[in-house]
Design an enzyme around this catalytic site. Structure first.
Site, PDB file in Angstrom:
ATOM      1  N   LYS A  41       0.843  -1.201   0.000  1.00 22.62           N
ATOM      2  CA  LYS A  41       0.000   0.000   0.000  1.00 22.62           C
ATOM      3  C   LYS A  41       0.877   1.249   0.000  1.00 22.62           C
ATOM      4  O   LYS A  41       0.605   2.225  -0.699  1.00 22.62           O
ATOM      5  CB  LYS A  41      -0.930   0.004   1.222  1.00 22.62           C
ATOM      6  CG  LYS A  41      -2.071  -0.996   1.088  1.00 22.62           C
ATOM      7  CD  LYS A  41      -2.851  -1.204   2.387  1.00 22.62           C
ATOM      8  CE  LYS A  41      -3.862  -2.337   2.186  1.00 22.62           C
ATOM      9  NZ  LYS A  41      -4.509  -2.793   3.416  1.00 22.62           N
TER      10      LYS A  41
ATOM     11  N   GLN B 151      -4.734  -1.494   9.565  1.00 21.15           N
ATOM     12  CA  GLN B 151      -4.610  -2.829   8.973  1.00 21.15           C
ATOM     13  C   GLN B 151      -5.228  -3.880   9.897  1.00 21.15           C
ATOM     14  O   GLN B 151      -4.850  -3.987  11.060  1.00 21.15           O
ATOM     15  CB  GLN B 151      -3.123  -3.134   8.713  1.00 21.15           C
ATOM     16  CG  GLN B 151      -2.883  -4.430   7.970  1.00 21.15           C
ATOM     17  CD  GLN B 151      -3.426  -4.427   6.540  1.00 21.15           C
ATOM     18  OE1 GLN B 151      -3.301  -3.443   5.815  1.00 21.15           O
ATOM     19  NE2 GLN B 151      -4.044  -5.514   6.131  1.00 21.15           N
TER      20      GLN B 151
ATOM     21  N   ASP C 279     -11.119   2.708   4.037  1.00 17.70           N
ATOM     22  CA  ASP C 279     -11.436   1.283   3.914  1.00 17.70           C
ATOM     23  C   ASP C 279     -12.956   1.082   3.811  1.00 17.70           C
ATOM     24  O   ASP C 279     -13.416  -0.014   3.531  1.00 17.70           O
ATOM     25  CB  ASP C 279     -10.933   0.538   5.173  1.00 17.70           C
ATOM     26  CG  ASP C 279      -9.893  -0.513   4.821  1.00 17.70           C
ATOM     27  OD1 ASP C 279      -9.674  -0.741   3.614  1.00 17.70           O
ATOM     28  OD2 ASP C 279      -9.307  -1.098   5.744  1.00 17.70           O
TER      29      ASP C 279
END
Ligand code: NAD
Length: 283
Positions: free
Chosen positions: A53, A97, A120
């Site tokens: 990422k 994460q 997200d």
């Protein structure tokens, strides 16, 4: 014989669009869109995802930063960092994460992220916007799947779509996105009976379970579009999806490979969400 939906190539296209938008944002606002990723602990898979990422963000003109915290970080310390990032005007996207170490609750932490920075798309506020069909930050993997359908000219309207899996991350949001595009959607899950029948009657099959070759090739309807989200490591160390690719490719019209299908799209859509968040925040 199915045509492959090349996730790598399409993700490259999406990343190029993101770069153009990120460059324009920087030219107007004197700063790049900012994405901050929080990684707690040293799970090897998470470390790889985060590194990917970080690299992808830099290439797309996004100012990326990773906060690497020890596995024993307390909930209070993690929340304090999230609040600090929420309050920093130069940060447009915050991603924690997942999964977090066992002593931390994923949902408590996600709930603390400012919904306007929730790239997200997992904050309940953004899930709610998706349910009521309004604009908002949407989960990356399902958005990537929808982009793949669009790319091959598959209009879900009136089609029978089957989603295997009902997770908050993939199954539920992709089902809502297909519904929004007027598909007739069925959601199959661990307690579904007659899975083979459900697959046989479906024009679009999205598999997001995490079980290698769960969907047998001869279940696939002739001309179906198959999106395989599953990532499974098999005995010989290679990665495979939830669908028996070899069997399904003789019947489907379009199919995504694993690897090289949905995976690359997920990161591309994260970058796209970051620019969306940056643009929305300065409006
Ligand atoms: P999850 O474990 O949260 O959910 C799995 C779902 O599968 C559950 O809803 C369960 O009810 C359902 N299920 C279990 N057995 C089933 C069966 N026999 N028939 C039908 N449904 C069944 O997993 P997740 O986070 O949604 O991820 C699913 C898969 O997708 C995993 O392999 C994961 O690695 C992969 N994934 C890939 C990406 C990507 O970028 N390509 C992103 C996220 C997840």
């Amino acid at each position: 014989m199915a045509e492959l939906i090349d996730g790598k190539a399409l993700a490259k296209e999406v990343r190029a669009e993101v770069k153009t938008r990120a460059d324009a944002f920087r030219a107007t606002h004197n700063r790049s869109p900012g994405l901050h990723v929080v990684l707690v602990g040293d799970d090897p898979a998470s470390q790889i995802y985060v590194r990917n990422k970080e690299r992808a963000a830099a290439k797309a003109g996004i100012e990326g930063r990773v906060h690497r915290l020890p596995a024993e970080t307390s909930e209070a310390d993690l929340l304090a960092l999230i609040f600090e990032l929420n309050g920093d005007d130069d940060i447009d996207g915050i991603l924690v994460q997942l999964p977090l170490p066992d002593h931390l609750h994923d949902q408590t932490i996600v709930d603390a992220i400012d919904p306007a920075k929730d790239v997200d798309g997992l904050h309940p506020f953004n899930s709610g916007l998706l349910v009521v069909g309004r604009k908002g930050l949407r989960p990356c993997t399902p958005s990537g799947c929808m982009r793949m359908l669009e790319h091959v000219g598959c209009d879900p309207k009136g089609q029978r779509a089957l989603v295997l899996g009902r997770s908050t991350l993939v199954g539920k949001p992709i089902a809502l996105m297909l519904l929004e595009k007027h598909a007739t959607v069925t959601i199959a899950h661990s307690r579904t009976e007659d899975l083979a029948e459900r697959v046989r009657e479906s024009d679009i099959v999205v598999a997001a379970v995490g079980r290698a070759n769960l969907v047998q090739g001869d279940w696939i309807r002739d001309g179906a579009v198959v999106i395989d989200v599953g990532i499974n490591r098999v005995d010989d160390g290679t990665l495979t999806g939830d669908v028996d690719f070899e069997g399904a490719k003789d019947r489907a019209a379009y199919i995504t490979p694993v690897p090289g299908g949905v995976g690359p799209m997920t990161i591309a859509m994260l970058l796209s969400n970051t620019v969306d968040a940056a643009e929305a925040r300065i409006m």
